[in-house]
Scaffold this active site. Structure first.
Site, PDB file in Angstrom:
ATOM      1  CB  CYS A 146      63.395  -1.609 -56.333  1.00  0.00           C
ATOM      2  SG  CYS A 146      63.927  -0.398 -55.108  1.00  0.00           S
ATOM      3  CG  HIS A 181      63.739   1.983 -51.980  1.00  0.00           C
ATOM      4  ND1 HIS A 181      62.586   1.639 -52.643  1.00  0.00           N
ATOM      5  CD2 HIS A 181      63.376   2.296 -50.711  1.00  0.00           C
ATOM      6  CE1 HIS A 181      61.564   1.726 -51.809  1.00  0.00           C
ATOM      7  NE2 HIS A 181      62.011   2.126 -50.623  1.00  0.00           N
ATOM      8  CG  ASN A 222      50.543  11.937 -55.983  1.00  0.00           C
ATOM      9  OD1 ASN A 222      49.977  13.027 -55.952  1.00  0.00           O
ATOM     10  ND2 ASN A 222      50.444  11.109 -57.003  1.00  0.00           N
ATOM     11  CG  HIS A 259      57.070   8.222 -58.196  1.00  0.00           C
ATOM     12  ND1 HIS A 259      56.948   7.449 -57.062  1.00  0.00           N
ATOM     13  CD2 HIS A 259      55.804   8.598 -58.522  1.00  0.00           C
ATOM     14  CE1 HIS A 259      55.669   7.359 -56.727  1.00  0.00           C
ATOM     15  NE2 HIS A 259      54.959   8.055 -57.591  1.00  0.00           N
TER      16      HIS A 259
END
Ligand code: 5GP
Ligand code: ZN
Length: 117
Positions: free
Chosen positions: A7, A46, A86, A97
């Site tokens: 963030c 987020h 992941n 991400h």
């Protein structure tokens, strides 16, 4: 989220080697690259994990996909690349991400590697 490092990165609050900054999604070089090209693609919003993606995020995910396609083309990575999510204990930064990894030796990739912070 206040204590989320990504963030802070997307808000340009900490120094980052950006590849692209768009209105809703950004790409930046991984601080600890595992390949000659190692770029992280993330939304500004987020969202914690892959499992938190909801139907309301689909437009955002499409923007991440479109940005990734552009990077693969711009960096000439089309012949060999990986995109990695992941999750669980493999995910260290709880802000959605994916990793774009490639072994490209294109001038752009080499230049970008030298610029990794
Ligand atoms: P994860 O394990 O969450 O999928 O991967 C997080 C990635 O973020 C790691 O590859 C790590 O090197 C990278 N990373 C963590 N903190 C920073 C940072 O402050 N700046 C940059 N550019 N990358 C980071
Ligand atoms: Zn965050």
């Amino acid at each position: 989220m206040n204590d989320c490092i990504f963030c802070k990165i997307v808000k340009d609050e900490i120094q980052t080697n950006f590849v692209v900054q768009e209105a809703d999604v950004v790409a930046f070089h991984d601080v600890n690259p595992l390949a000659p090209t190692h770029i992280l693609i993330t939304p500004k919003e987020h969202i914690a994990t892959f499992l938190d993606i909801k139907s309301q995020h689909l437009e955002l995910i499409l923007k991440m996909i479109t940005l990734s396609q552009k990077l693969i083309k711009d960096y000439n990575l089309g012949e060999a690349y990986r995109m990695v999510f992941n999750g669980g204990r493999y995910q260290h930064v709880p802000h959605l991400h994916w990793h774009l990894l490639a072994d490209s030796t294109s001038p752009e990739a080499l230049r970008s590697k030298r610029k990794v912070v």
